[in-house]
Design an enzyme around this catalytic site. Structure first.
Site, PDB file in Angstrom:
ATOM      1  N   GLY A 196      36.943  16.022  41.044  1.00 21.26           N
ATOM      2  CA  GLY A 196      36.196  17.228  41.073  1.00 21.26           C
ATOM      3  C   GLY A 196      37.072  18.563  40.905  1.00 21.26           C
ATOM      4  O   GLY A 196      37.949  18.647  40.339  1.00 21.26           O
ATOM      5  N   GLU A 197      36.890  19.233  42.013  1.00 22.23           N
ATOM      6  CA  GLU A 197      37.798  20.480  42.300  1.00 22.23           C
ATOM      7  C   GLU A 197      38.420  20.246  43.648  1.00 22.23           C
ATOM      8  O   GLU A 197      37.657  20.671  44.665  1.00 22.23           O
ATOM      9  CB  GLU A 197      36.908  21.439  42.055  1.00 22.23           C
ATOM     10  CG  GLU A 197      37.686  22.900  41.563  1.00 22.23           C
ATOM     11  CD  GLU A 197      38.689  22.451  40.153  1.00 22.23           C
ATOM     12  OE1 GLU A 197      38.159  22.077  39.065  1.00 22.23           O
ATOM     13  OE2 GLU A 197      39.907  22.686  40.591  1.00 22.23           O
ATOM     14  N   SER A 198      39.522  20.013  43.595  1.00 20.26           N
ATOM     15  CA  SER A 198      40.209  20.010  45.003  1.00 20.26           C
ATOM     16  C   SER A 198      40.437  21.089  45.851  1.00 20.26           C
ATOM     17  O   SER A 198      40.176  20.854  46.968  1.00 20.26           O
ATOM     18  CB  SER A 198      41.821  19.287  44.750  1.00 20.26           C
ATOM     19  OG  SER A 198      42.531  20.340  44.134  1.00 20.26           O
ATOM     20  N   CYS A 245      41.957  11.713  40.777  1.00 14.58           N
ATOM     21  CA  CYS A 245      42.241  13.070  39.995  1.00 14.58           C
ATOM     22  C   CYS A 245      42.052  14.108  41.133  1.00 14.58           C
ATOM     23  O   CYS A 245      43.142  14.206  41.889  1.00 14.58           O
ATOM     24  CB  CYS A 245      41.237  13.448  39.144  1.00 14.58           C
ATOM     25  SG  CYS A 245      41.490  14.582  37.734  1.00 14.58           S
ATOM     26  N   ARG A 278      49.074  20.034  39.532  1.00 10.84           N
ATOM     27  CA  ARG A 278      47.470  20.046  39.069  1.00 10.84           C
ATOM     28  C   ARG A 278      47.083  20.482  37.602  1.00 10.84           C
ATOM     29  O   ARG A 278      48.056  21.496  37.041  1.00 10.84           O
ATOM     30  CB  ARG A 278      46.970  21.039  39.988  1.00 10.84           C
ATOM     31  CG  ARG A 278      46.662  20.837  41.521  1.00 10.84           C
ATOM     32  CD  ARG A 278      46.116  21.929  42.417  1.00 10.84           C
ATOM     33  NE  ARG A 278      44.709  21.952  41.862  1.00 10.84           N
ATOM     34  CZ  ARG A 278      43.834  22.931  42.140  1.00 10.84           C
ATOM     35  NH1 ARG A 278      44.461  24.203  42.726  1.00 10.84           N
ATOM     36  NH2 ARG A 278      42.671  23.145  41.739  1.00 10.84           N
ATOM     37  N   ILE A 285      40.240  14.433  32.837  1.00  9.72           N
ATOM     38  CA  ILE A 285      39.534  15.483  32.895  1.00  9.72           C
ATOM     39  C   ILE A 285      40.577  16.621  33.854  1.00  9.72           C
ATOM     40  O   ILE A 285      40.451  16.622  35.082  1.00  9.72           O
ATOM     41  CB  ILE A 285      38.144  15.636  33.502  1.00  9.72           C
ATOM     42  CG1 ILE A 285      37.370  14.317  32.868  1.00  9.72           C
ATOM     43  CG2 ILE A 285      37.284  16.761  33.545  1.00  9.72           C
ATOM     44  CD1 ILE A 285      36.009  13.835  33.697  1.00  9.72           C
ATOM     45  N   ARG A 286      41.149  17.581  33.072  1.00  8.86           N
ATOM     46  CA  ARG A 286      41.946  18.717  33.796  1.00  8.86           C
ATOM     47  C   ARG A 286      42.778  17.766  34.717  1.00  8.86           C
ATOM     48  O   ARG A 286      42.824  18.178  35.972  1.00  8.86           O
ATOM     49  CB  ARG A 286      40.942  19.780  34.530  1.00  8.86           C
ATOM     50  CG  ARG A 286      40.494  20.304  33.237  1.00  8.86           C
ATOM     51  CD  ARG A 286      39.618  21.533  33.954  1.00  8.86           C
ATOM     52  NE  ARG A 286      40.216  22.582  34.598  1.00  8.86           N
ATOM     53  CZ  ARG A 286      40.248  22.676  36.082  1.00  8.86           C
ATOM     54  NH1 ARG A 286      39.131  22.334  36.509  1.00  8.86           N
ATOM     55  NH2 ARG A 286      40.856  23.458  36.489  1.00  8.86           N
ATOM     56  N   HIS A 295      39.702   9.330  35.785  1.00  6.56           N
ATOM     57  CA  HIS A 295      38.422   8.842  36.070  1.00  6.56           C
ATOM     58  C   HIS A 295      38.008   7.357  35.492  1.00  6.56           C
ATOM     59  O   HIS A 295      37.853   7.454  34.262  1.00  6.56           O
ATOM     60  CB  HIS A 295      37.309   9.749  35.888  1.00  6.56           C
ATOM     61  CG  HIS A 295      37.272  11.065  36.640  1.00  6.56           C
ATOM     62  ND1 HIS A 295      36.488  11.447  37.455  1.00  6.56           N
ATOM     63  CD2 HIS A 295      38.176  11.978  36.301  1.00  6.56           C
ATOM     64  CE1 HIS A 295      36.782  12.666  37.942  1.00  6.56           C
ATOM     65  NE2 HIS A 295      38.034  13.105  37.156  1.00  6.56           N
ATOM     66  N   GLU A 334      35.093   5.851  36.663  1.00  7.55           N
ATOM     67  CA  GLU A 334      33.801   5.848  37.121  1.00  7.55           C
ATOM     68  C   GLU A 334      32.782   6.393  36.112  1.00  7.55           C
ATOM     69  O   GLU A 334      31.621   6.001  36.045  1.00  7.55           O
ATOM     70  CB  GLU A 334      33.510   6.246  38.635  1.00  7.55           C
ATOM     71  CG  GLU A 334      33.370   7.924  38.761  1.00  7.55           C
ATOM     72  CD  GLU A 334      34.844   8.487  38.413  1.00  7.55           C
ATOM     73  OE1 GLU A 334      35.873   8.032  38.086  1.00  7.55           O
ATOM     74  OE2 GLU A 334      34.751   9.944  38.447  1.00  7.55           O
TER      75      GLU A 334
HETATM   76  N1  GLN Z   1      41.891  19.999  37.929  1.00  7.25           N
HETATM   77  C1  GLN Z   1      41.283  19.576  39.219  1.00  7.25           C
HETATM   78  C2  GLN Z   1      41.944  19.949  40.362  1.00  7.25           C
HETATM   79  O1  GLN Z   1      42.972  20.608  40.434  1.00  7.25           O
HETATM   80  C3  GLN Z   1      41.150  17.958  39.105  1.00  7.25           C
HETATM   81  C4  GLN Z   1      40.259  17.575  38.196  1.00  7.25           C
HETATM   82  C5  GLN Z   1      39.473  16.562  38.321  1.00  7.25           C
HETATM   83  O2  GLN Z   1      39.259  15.900  39.399  1.00  7.25           O
HETATM   84  N2  GLN Z   1      38.737  15.819  37.288  1.00  7.25           N
HETATM   85  O3  GLN Z   1      41.567  19.689  41.565  1.00  7.25           O
END
Ligand code: GLN
Length: 190
Positions: A50-52, A81, A108, A130-131, A166, A168
């Site tokens: 997700g987004e840390s 991630c 990141r 994903i990023r 990921h 999942e």
């Molecule tokens: N770019 C996100 C971060 O820095 C991580 C991306 C992800 O969990 N798919 O938190």
């Protein structure tokens, strides 16, 4: 030892529900967790992608840090991630705080922006980047289980696992990574 370990997926933000079919197919019980009472019931944790930064903000807002630190100290944890970023010792691009569970430095978005997101097989199983973060350094106690272009993408230190990718999001249940983690969770059950 219980047969069906409760896998608590931290449900503050990010890819929580896609873990359910993988965990169940691997012989575990899926439980979204967001309170200290939930955390105490889980036998092991998944910190999802997700987004840390958002996750850290929510952990702070809801005052969850102390109870997570306490639970992580004696239970298996798998960070994916953004979750891997939360587990690292040092985080850059930009720097932010973390739980420091695995002796690794992580950058990141090191694999590029959203347009660089891709699916690549690890041990024959397709996984999504994903990023995704790049694991730049691992300490002597960290086992590197897979690499991409010479950088670790799947690591383990004792009861802690991290993947830059990921698994999942792939609809082939269970992923080998969930299988491994449920086995670890069973072994960790008291
Ligand atoms: N770019 C996100 C971060 O820095 C991580 C991306 C992800 O969990 N798919 O938190």
């Amino acid at each position: 030892m219980l047969d069906i370990p409760i896998i608590g997926v931290l449900a503050l933000q990010g890819a929580v529900m896609p873990h359910k079919p993988h965990i169940e197919a691997a012989g575990g019980m899926f439980m979204p967790v967001k309170t200290p009472e939930d955390f105490a019931r889980a036998d092991a944790f998944i910190l999802p992608g997700g987004e840390s930064t958002t996750m850290l903000k929510l952990i702070d807002t809801f005052g969850l840090e102390a109870s997570l630190v306490k639970e992580f100290a004696h239970k298996p944890v798998w960070g994916i991630c953004a979750g891997a970023i939360l587990m690292a010792k040092t985080v850059t691009n930009p720097a932010q705080t973390s739980f420091g569970l695995i002796d690794m430095d992580i950058t990141r978005n090191g694999y590029g922006r959203q347009l660089a997101s891709t699916v690549i097989a690890v041990d024959g199983y397709p996984v999504s980047y994903i990023r995704a973060p790049v694991i730049e350094r691992t300490g002597p106690d960290v086992q590197v289980l897979a690499t991409r272009e010479d950088k670790p993408i799947w690591v383990r230190q004792g009861q802690y696992i991290a993947t830059a990718f990921h698994p999942e999001l792939t609809a082939d249940y269970p992923s080998p990574f969930h299988k491994t983690f449920v086995v670890l969770a069973k072994a960790g059950q008291k």
